[in-house]
Design a protein around this motif. Sequence first.
Motif, PDB file in Angstrom:
ATOM      1  N   THR A  37       0.772  -1.232  -0.073  1.00 34.74           N
ATOM      2  CA  THR A  37      -0.040   0.042  -0.046  1.00 34.74           C
ATOM      3  C   THR A  37       0.760   1.288   0.191  1.00 34.74           C
ATOM      4  N   LEU A  38       1.740   1.316   0.867  1.00 33.50           N
ATOM      5  CA  LEU A  38       2.847   2.378   0.684  1.00 33.50           C
ATOM      6  C   LEU A  38       3.340   2.633  -0.564  1.00 33.50           C
ATOM      7  N   VAL A  39       3.831   1.533  -1.178  1.00 30.50           N
ATOM      8  CA  VAL A  39       4.435   1.536  -2.473  1.00 30.50           C
ATOM      9  C   VAL A  39       3.432   2.164  -3.554  1.00 30.50           C
ATOM     10  N   TYR A  40       2.164   1.782  -3.385  1.00 32.03           N
ATOM     11  CA  TYR A  40       1.203   2.191  -4.325  1.00 32.03           C
ATOM     12  C   TYR A  40       0.723   3.773  -4.243  1.00 32.03           C
ATOM     13  N   CYS A  41       0.653   4.234  -2.965  1.00 28.91           N
ATOM     14  CA  CYS A  41       0.750   5.491  -2.748  1.00 28.91           C
ATOM     15  C   CYS A  41       1.965   6.553  -3.139  1.00 28.91           C
ATOM     16  N   LEU A  42       3.068   6.079  -2.985  1.00 28.22           N
ATOM     17  CA  LEU A  42       4.400   6.727  -3.328  1.00 28.22           C
ATOM     18  C   LEU A  42       4.439   6.827  -4.972  1.00 28.22           C
ATOM     19  N   ALA A  43       3.686   5.832  -5.543  1.00 25.59           N
ATOM     20  CA  ALA A  43       3.737   5.649  -7.066  1.00 25.59           C
ATOM     21  C   ALA A  43       2.588   6.512  -7.611  1.00 25.59           C
ATOM     22  N   GLU A  44       1.394   6.541  -6.950  1.00 27.88           N
ATOM     23  CA  GLU A  44       0.662   7.860  -7.284  1.00 27.88           C
ATOM     24  C   GLU A  44       1.328   9.073  -7.242  1.00 27.88           C
TER      25      GLU A  44
END
Length: 652
Positions: A37-44
């Motif tokens: 989830t952290l990776v996803y938010c940082l990707a956005e």
Amino acid sequence: MGNQQPAFSFVDEKFADIQMLRYRLNGFEQLSTRQKTLVYCLAEATLYGRDITFDQYGKYNLKIRKTIEAVYRLGKGNDSSEQFLQLSSYLKRIWFSNGIHHHYGCMKFIPSFSPRFLLQYMEKVGEKDLPLEEGQTINQLFQELQPVIFNPEVLPKRVNKEDGVDLVKTSACNFYEQVSQQEVESFYQEKKNGGGKNQPSWGLNSTLVKENGVIQEKTWKADGKYGEAIRKIIFWLNKAAEVAENEQQKKVIAKLVRFYRSGNLEDFDDYSIEWLEDKQSNIDFINGFIEVYGDPLGMKGTWEGIVEYVDVEATKRTKTISDHAQWFEDHSPVDPRFRKKQVKGVSANVICAAMLGGEEYPASAIGINLPNAEWIREQYGSKSVTIGNLTEAYSQAAKGSGMRQEFIDDEQTISMVDEYDHLCDDLHTDLHECLGHGSGQLLPDTDPDALKAYGNTIEEARADLFALYFLADGKMVELGLLPNNEAFHAQYYSYMLNGLMTQLTRISKGHDIEEAHMRNRALIAYWTLQHADGAVRMVKRNGKTFVDIHDYNALRDCFACLLREIQRIKSEGDFDAARQLVETYAVKVDPVLHDEVLQRFGKLNLAPYKGFVNPVLLPVLDERGEIIDVSVDYSEPYDEQMLRYSSQYATL
């Protein structure tokens, strides 16, 4: 789009001089749900900065991209004419280069479709889908864009490095308005005067403009220029903070958000120092105005983003290097005055990139060392990464290309390079990023910007030479990083071949070398060729030019000699010596050799440049809308990805 496909191909489509690749998220499935989830938010947060980079690279880039995209959407699947195919290729190049200038050579690329064809299509598209300003007609938009797109004399070079001209006025990058190089240098020199050593990187996050005769900065921040994009980035950074791995990581994100809101460069330094302190997180990221290669004066930071997670097994290699940082510094061949008495805070990881953005996409670095501020490096250290899944993709794509067989005519050398080059390439990147950039020190009164337009080339040469010198040291075998004392020959041979010959495949006929990394390699290779007393030679056999190395140890001595001088130049801020070195060895191209290299390379049907299609990260939600997993899809085509980004992450 479904879940991760069982069959994975590193190689994707090819167009113009570009080969698209895909990178694999090795080990992503082993991350926890919170980490994913952290990776996803940082990707956005990474993807929302895209439009900033386009605008920084040229004031017309967004208008041109949006116009050509509208035409492409209308004609795709319906128009198979040669003109439309040429327009499609032109648009793909714009996407790849974040604008209308070549991502590496910085020269404007001229389309092969006609102005009339473009105008006719724009009229078919209609006003609703074109980037018209209030009151502007389609024809007026066309008249505005036509010379920028089609006239090779208008804004011909994004970053001009030609000696003896006004670099600001002759560069098409969008960092300055109505100011001269002298005015820019005077403006920032006044800020530096009397400020001491620990000064911020003046000018890093602003456009310098002259309005009504007054020179002022337009700062890039949440309520300033690029605010629409920055506010989206802040939103996703705050979402990331909610699932941060630890308190230090949460603190880092908060410091970055504070900087984005204030635009205060001292806040950026605070963020950089806190970022250095986060050595325990498995997930890390770069997000902001970082590298200054896109500015001819080396001051303005182009926006970039990358999200990464640690490759635990491969990081054992870089940890070994960073654990011995003081030994390498103490044994550097440079003048002891320029060595650090105490190396601080060096850390290095091999990482997997999970998302690339801005200046790091689609073409990306394979190694990064930050922060760039010299005083922070000296007092707090630096963090380095080697991006293992990108080097994996490059290595896999190169298999069977025929390059080595064409440019090396000795089977023993080919065999040596085949066996050791990938390992040595990774180690060279590790040494370059982890220790090379962080090595040495300026004399107390030296201005970090003293080398001006030559600073980037000199710095990259310094880091490369540091890596080349120590790659041949017995310490590498002692530490278990190389299997024997001859393995480094593979890197020495590949490096000299590239600097002397094969990197010329990336330069159009008749052009000089422009990009800082290419200039660095040419500088090292041609200076060494002249000063190595026959240890390396360029020879003709059967009508073809080849590189012969007769004494690898003598070559190392030559690298040591040049490293001593390059470090002196940087430490003392010797602008004249920097200019002399770069202009003598790093800029001009032998047209006869260039023509030969291009002909030999052309027969291989390879693209000289490579970049990446990002994976798609897909959040899996429960009935309450909470993320319970993140899946990875590698199937999105390049053009669909770019059109989706232009729609989903449109901010400017």
